[in-house]
Scaffold this motif. Sequence first.
Motif, short mmCIF file in Angstrom:
data_model
loop_
_atom_site.label_atom_id
_atom_site.label_comp_id
_atom_site.label_asym_id
_atom_site.label_seq_id
_atom_site.Cartn_x
_atom_site.Cartn_y
_atom_site.Cartn_z
N GLU A 26 1.17 -1.94 0.12
CA GLU A 26 -0.19 0.32 -0.01
C GLU A 26 0.50 1.07 -0.48
O GLU A 26 0.24 2.53 0.07
CB GLU A 26 -0.67 0.14 1.18
CG GLU A 26 -0.30 -0.31 2.66
CD GLU A 26 -1.33 0.12 3.54
OE1 GLU A 26 -2.20 1.01 3.65
OE2 GLU A 26 -0.91 -0.92 4.77
N GLU A 27 2.15 1.09 0.00
CA GLU A 27 3.51 2.04 -0.16
C GLU A 27 2.87 3.18 -1.16
O GLU A 27 3.48 2.76 -2.38
CB GLU A 27 4.47 1.97 -0.25
CG GLU A 27 5.57 3.15 0.54
CD GLU A 27 7.02 2.97 1.04
OE1 GLU A 27 7.56 3.61 0.53
OE2 GLU A 27 7.41 1.07 0.76
N GLY A 28 2.72 4.88 -0.99
CA GLY A 28 2.50 4.97 -2.22
C GLY A 28 1.23 5.73 -3.15
O GLY A 28 1.92 5.34 -4.60
N LEU A 29 0.12 4.89 -2.43
CA LEU A 29 -0.73 4.81 -3.10
C LEU A 29 -1.99 6.14 -2.51
O LEU A 29 -3.57 5.81 -2.98
CB LEU A 29 -1.84 3.47 -3.17
CG LEU A 29 -0.60 2.40 -3.10
CD1 LEU A 29 -1.83 1.22 -2.40
CD2 LEU A 29 -0.49 2.05 -4.64
N THR A 30 -1.64 7.32 -2.30
CA THR A 30 -2.32 8.26 -2.32
C THR A 30 -3.33 8.60 -3.06
O THR A 30 -4.42 9.18 -3.07
CB THR A 30 -0.99 9.36 -1.96
OG1 THR A 30 -0.26 9.27 -0.24
CG2 THR A 30 -1.74 10.44 -1.00
N VAL A 42 0.32 -8.34 2.51
CA VAL A 42 1.94 -8.80 2.28
C VAL A 42 2.60 -8.18 1.05
O VAL A 42 0.77 -9.63 -0.06
CB VAL A 42 3.07 -9.08 2.94
CG1 VAL A 42 3.50 -9.89 4.28
CG2 VAL A 42 2.11 -11.34 2.17
N PRO A 43 3.29 -7.45 0.12
CA PRO A 43 3.16 -7.64 -1.63
C PRO A 43 3.76 -8.98 -1.95
O PRO A 43 4.50 -10.05 -1.37
CB PRO A 43 4.53 -7.41 -1.49
CG PRO A 43 5.19 -6.17 -0.72
CD PRO A 43 4.26 -7.13 0.45
N GLN A 44 2.47 -9.99 -2.90
CA GLN A 44 2.48 -10.84 -3.29
C GLN A 44 2.48 -11.35 -4.51
O GLN A 44 3.21 -10.18 -5.53
CB GLN A 44 1.45 -11.30 -3.25
CG GLN A 44 0.48 -11.81 -1.71
CD GLN A 44 -0.72 -12.45 -1.52
OE1 GLN A 44 -1.10 -13.64 -2.72
NE2 GLN A 44 -1.42 -12.43 -0.30
N GLY A 79 -16.42 6.51 -4.84
CA GLY A 79 -17.28 5.56 -3.78
C GLY A 79 -16.77 4.29 -4.78
O GLY A 79 -17.07 3.14 -4.46
N ILE A 80 -15.48 3.69 -4.86
CA ILE A 80 -14.64 2.14 -5.27
C ILE A 80 -13.99 1.55 -4.15
O ILE A 80 -13.03 2.03 -3.73
CB ILE A 80 -14.03 2.51 -6.42
CG1 ILE A 80 -15.24 2.77 -8.02
CG2 ILE A 80 -13.57 1.06 -7.02
CD1 ILE A 80 -14.22 3.53 -8.67
N PRO A 81 -14.04 0.61 -3.85
CA PRO A 81 -13.47 -0.01 -3.01
C PRO A 81 -12.10 -0.17 -3.14
O PRO A 81 -11.40 -0.60 -4.47
CB PRO A 81 -14.12 -1.74 -2.74
CG PRO A 81 -15.56 -1.60 -2.98
CD PRO A 81 -15.82 -0.10 -4.16
N LEU A 82 -11.00 0.05 -2.56
CA LEU A 82 -9.40 -0.35 -2.77
C LEU A 82 -8.78 -1.12 -1.85
O LEU A 82 -9.40 -0.26 -0.78
CB LEU A 82 -8.67 1.06 -3.04
CG LEU A 82 -7.22 1.44 -3.30
CD1 LEU A 82 -7.01 0.36 -4.27
CD2 LEU A 82 -7.13 2.74 -2.61
N LEU A 83 -8.84 -2.65 -2.63
CA LEU A 83 -7.90 -3.08 -0.86
C LEU A 83 -6.41 -3.40 -1.20
O LEU A 83 -5.60 -3.42 -2.29
CB LEU A 83 -8.99 -5.07 -2.49
CG LEU A 83 -10.56 -4.57 -1.62
CD1 LEU A 83 -11.46 -5.41 -1.74
CD2 LEU A 83 -11.32 -3.58 -0.99
#
Length: 305
Positions: free
Chosen positions: A92-96, A114-116, A106-110
């Motif tokens: 999730e780093e840098g996803l601002t 851990v990185p996969q 209004g869209i779910p961001l998931l």
Amino acid sequence: MKILTVEDVVQKFSLKVLTGENKLKEQIRQPKCHRPGLEFVGHFDFFPTERVQILGRKEITYLHKLSKEERQMRIGNIVKYHPPCFIVTAGEEGLTYLTQYCKEEGIPLLCTNVPQITSEFINHLDNYMLKILAPVMTVHGVCINVYGLGILLRGNSGVGKSETAHTMIGRGHRLVADDVVVLKKLSPRTILGTHDGKTKEFLALRSVGLLNVVRLYGRKAFQDESKISLDIKLTKWQKNSLNNELDHESKFTEYMGVQIPHIEIQLQPGRDVAGLIEAAANNWLLKQQGYSAAEEFMKRLESEF
């Protein structure tokens, strides 16, 4: 067909919810996800907007290399189509910037915890969604796994389907479902057999009662699901029928448009039905490898003339 929601995917894969907490009940209707590529450069002619969108390290790295203005444009062009959700597999780093747009729309961001490896995650997610959203029907019968093949046993009530399955378990094969077999169409050529949940691990035998095969015979006696390769109907013995043809015409049973090879086995006291099922399974495997005993026999006869 069952209903699949974004929340189901979140729970199944233990995903973090970054935005869209109030939209987790939204339905997912397409059984395959999509990894946007061409869409980031402006090509939307074939954009599958109803699919879950996956963003891996490749996509996130590309977006980071863009200028702020261009990145906003690229993201804005995609989120306006309102896909069910975005899943980021690169952390999730840098996803601002992405968080901002998903919040606004209004869209779910998931995000994975851990990185996969994105391709592996997509395979797992696709398989999960495909099984949930697959067309479903139920049939009365027994499903067993024999030598790795799913076999559907059918026949009139009391003909001996469950008793035959019990014998097969004793020979080292596995029960999948008894009485109620749930069939799922995974592709135009694939039917998956499984149980309905309530009957999982149970086998009902007349005069004996209900058995839990895992408690009695161990975990190896049960398998949760199996691709159906053969449809076998058990029938009562009829004199002068089903004679020994050298190469009888192939027959099929159709389930939801998928044709499954079909044979009939007649029952008679002293007949080794379990052994015949094993022979049918082995014969099917040989045919998949291109071998036919009947064809070889006919060639031998022809070579004598």
